[in-house]
Design an enzyme around this catalytic site. Sequence first.
Site, PDB file in Angstrom:
ATOM      1  CB  SER A  74      -8.180   0.950   5.689  1.00 18.85           C
ATOM      2  OG  SER A  74      -8.808   2.208   5.809  1.00 18.85           O
ATOM      3  CB  SER A 134      -8.185   3.699   2.731  1.00 20.55           C
ATOM      4  OG  SER A 134      -7.280   3.108   3.638  1.00 20.55           O
ATOM      5  CE  LYS A 156      -3.962   1.974   2.546  1.00 15.65           C
ATOM      6  NZ  LYS A 156      -4.813   1.846   3.752  1.00 15.65           N
TER       7      LYS A 156
END
Lengths: 503, 522, 105
Positions: free
Chosen positions: A190, A166, A91
């Site tokens: 997330s 997210s 990420k």
Amino acid sequence: MGMLLALGYDKMTNLHKLAGYQVSQKIKNQEIFAEEYISLVFERISNVDSKINSFISKNHESALLKAKQIDKKIRNNEKLGSLLGIPIGIKDNISVLGLKTTCASKMLQEYVSPYNATVVDRLEKQDALIIGKLNMDEFGMGTSSEFSHYGAVHNPWNQDYVAGGSSGGSAAAVSSLQIPISLGSDTGGSIRCPSSFCSVIGIKPTYGLVSRYGLVSYSNSLEQIGPMARTIIDIAMTLNTICGKDSSDSTSTTAATLDQQFEYKINTVDGVLGKNYKVGIIDNLILSSESQVMETVFKKIDLLKKHGFDVQKTKINYSDFALAAYYVIATAEASSNLSRFDNIRYGFSHNPQGYEWNSYSSHVRSNFGDEVKRRILVGSFVLSAGYYGKYYLKAQKVRNAIKNEFNKLFKLFDVLILPTMPILPFKIGEKGAKPLDLFNLDIYTILANLAGIPAMSIPAGFSKKGLPIGLQILSNEFNEQILIDIATFFENKDKFNEWIPNI
Amino acid sequence: MTRTESKTQQLGISLKNDDDDGNVDENIKIGLEIHSQLTRLDTKLFCGCFSNYRDIKPNENTCPICLGLPGSLPLLNKKAVEYASMMCISLNCNIPEKITFYRKNYFYPDLPKNFQITQYNSYELSSIGYDGLISYFNDKVESDREEKTKGKTVRIKRIQLEEDPGKIIYEENNSKINNYCLIDYNRAGVALVEIVTEPDFRNANDVRLFLNKITNIFEYLGVSDPNLEGAVRCDVNVSVKGGKKVEIKNISSFKDVEKSIIYEITRQKTLSMHQISVKSETRHWDEKRKITIPARTKEEEDEYKYFPEPDIPRIVLGSGYREKIKNNMPELPIERLKRYVDIHKLSNHVSDILINNKKVSDFYEESLKIYNSPKEISNWIVNELLSKTNDLEKNEPTDNKSNKQRGFISHVTPQQIADIAKLVEEKSINRNIAKDIFGKSIKTGESPLKLIENVEIRKIRDSETIRKYIGEVLSDEKHLIEQSSTNPNVANFILGKIMKKTGGRADPQLTLKLIRESIERK
Amino acid sequence: MSTNNNNDIKKLCTLSRLEIDESEIQKTSDKIKEIISFFNKLDEFESNGVQEIPYNYMKTEKKVDELRDDLTTLNLNDADGGGVEKATPFSFLNSKNGYVIGPRI
């Protein structure tokens, strides 16, 4: 590529469908070379990702170089790491030395990290290959991965739909068979939300189990890094690699010392059943979810009952206060964490000469996205003079109450079950006009962050339209093994690791 | 704008309505905020960069942590907690069982994270020290121990551990014509201890005495070297009865601390006399003009948005921590004073002079290790060495305290002092000769033992030669013979003259005998 | 956040060093007020049974002995040997003679 001769064409084309541990085994057995496999992975990414938009940057040259080194290591009979040759996506809020760490923000579009996050070091030490940086909601603030400077992530199951957020890029890249494993971060869901929306497994570990060193902070007291994958073996292997005490993160666990490492195992289904886990069903929350979600979750509960699990209904009392408390803490911490982005030491190309200090910072900081700006403003408000007791301190009290409630529940149950998300994946652009509409989606996931306990989302099924539904399982702190056991049970019965989108 | 209006604005005041009682002298309140770097640490408060940032090229003493790069986390330095605790103990503060760090949020280019990690006591008792009390003395009453122990005291409100910001530099002296600033983060993250006193001071002189006292203590503790540039800084708050509290920042030296207080008291009294009320504000000390000027008041200055630093857990010191630190703490000046008086049997006056400067006191201790005679050694240090150093200072007036100490240390070794003390005590050398030898020893760096040997070898024991010297003296100063019948000291006076002529080489006993003979004969 | 004008939001923007277009102010203000009024729900929270000690919020604890030693050669990641140690020299956005260029004060 002369080495391709060793393999049949069919075998090569299907490599991307394999789990990380399976490919690693083939590389180790010299059935394939790490180098050719990695080339195929990049080929797959360039074919597929134009539809998904899961990558922000790729680590092509360096990953290929590393793959060649791995092949050499195997030839030389050197000691091999546990994640040998497995490509892993990171990420884009986790620092990788020499790569951009943008957090999907314009504010950091030119920022290259001069150091590795601890988790990245640990992965590389086990011979994993860092394949690239994955798309997300800007600074992790969002539930749909639409709030990215690099554009929205598309759901591999239906590209008109959001991937969840997210960590949307991390989930979508794994779901669309571009890579077997990724790392995400989870502040209020997330990892679990996009895992649910994209039908992969994702775990948010106990607070402190995984080092946050190198993770760009959104809300430090809530978040954790965790793995996302299509199979439970890949999850366990990755978690084993990244977890454990880290002296560069003062909040990392002191529960285990270095010589007493955490090690998670994959038990057989009989072994899992033999543990007689007591399962609590968070009834009040399940009943508040969308009907298709509710039905799917009840089907899973029936499966548990059918196999002799001790299943009982229970409830969570403070969940209505929890959401408000969560957003008070998250925005307060975020407003302070994001202060450092003033475009003086690093950021995007811009020269401060001629600007007065106050106006320069206000001017450059306007390049945050709207959602980020709103959360900074809200966070500044709740921390401003005179409001500390009304908001921040009160939120901490709610947090205490939630923790106490879970402590009581875990005296009765080993594991708690509820949906990951209250609704099905929605269309890109469909939500967001009202901030609370998006906040409300986090109602099931934030509980684990507030309490600091581990939580996992596993694929549970699909809606009538074929959109994924996730099941969330919670256990008491440092009891990740129970989550892995329950996931092993479902993976074995449902074979959800074989649920693959047509892309 | 009228002249009065512009004047009041410049002074940062507003017109006052009610009357002032006028009697303000006894109603002055002064409080201090002292920032002391823990210069004796090897590393910064939260990372492994050097604590000694001085003389390093700009921004080369930095790392992801002290630059606040995305993803970095602070790692608290254990020794910083210990050093700060020692300071708390020396100022008689309480130390809580657990301490917490808070974020003080404000934007400034020298703050890499745009917040400072510090401690804050409004929401909980988080700081390393609180509720202290320390006495300091006025040296005008130093000879009377009774008087001294009564002393003056100041209450310490709290002591907190925090990080120093970086430094901002301008290429042009006048910041207004600069188009940009230059920032050096080498200092960012250096451990800083903030000591906040209650407003217990009444005048600038007391403040100076107090500052000398505590910086001396810090030197004894070995936590901070106050002589390093910027190592100890001090903000001041002053209020005169009837007016509000005014804070003065940006004061760069202790001398200016005094000056700024005197200036500010005068300013506030003047306002009161003119029935203008003093408003609460922050003012800056203008070093060049030696006045205080209103600081640009920013509305958000009160909006520091304090909240607990989530990246640093609450630190558990435990109940035995204070004792543990105390037991391993270096001797404090007050403890040394007691030892000098009670065990070394030195006078209060001499002990006080010795302990008031750690380097002097250490020098004394080192000399004692070589030759254990507290009386003789302290005498040589206080009466000879320090007075010589003071003379030196009078000739070269300087503001810098450290030069004096450097001069002291570099010219003389404890061995020299020990040797001279030994000569006097064991070889019963004439004190005048000893002083002479000591003077030479300081000048040449040669050992007094060597010097005295030379004197011994070249000693004049030949009566004829001595008589020649006596003759010279008496023919130069004929009146001496007349005086000799009435004044018994003449013989000694002549001896002194001869000693001077011979560089102390004449045998004193023989010479004195010969002098008496010649006087009587005449 | 109770008044109807937009002064509050402007003050917050100054405090947070953010600029918001005049045309966006009303919309932003409305959204923030929606969130704050949602937070006001916390007023109803009765912490029955929960300890009322004001600082008893969730915060991990660490013993002082476990803190970092005052050593310049940091081995931040234990066995990993990574972290700061491996950090490459950082190149600043705008610099001059080693100094970072900032706006005028």
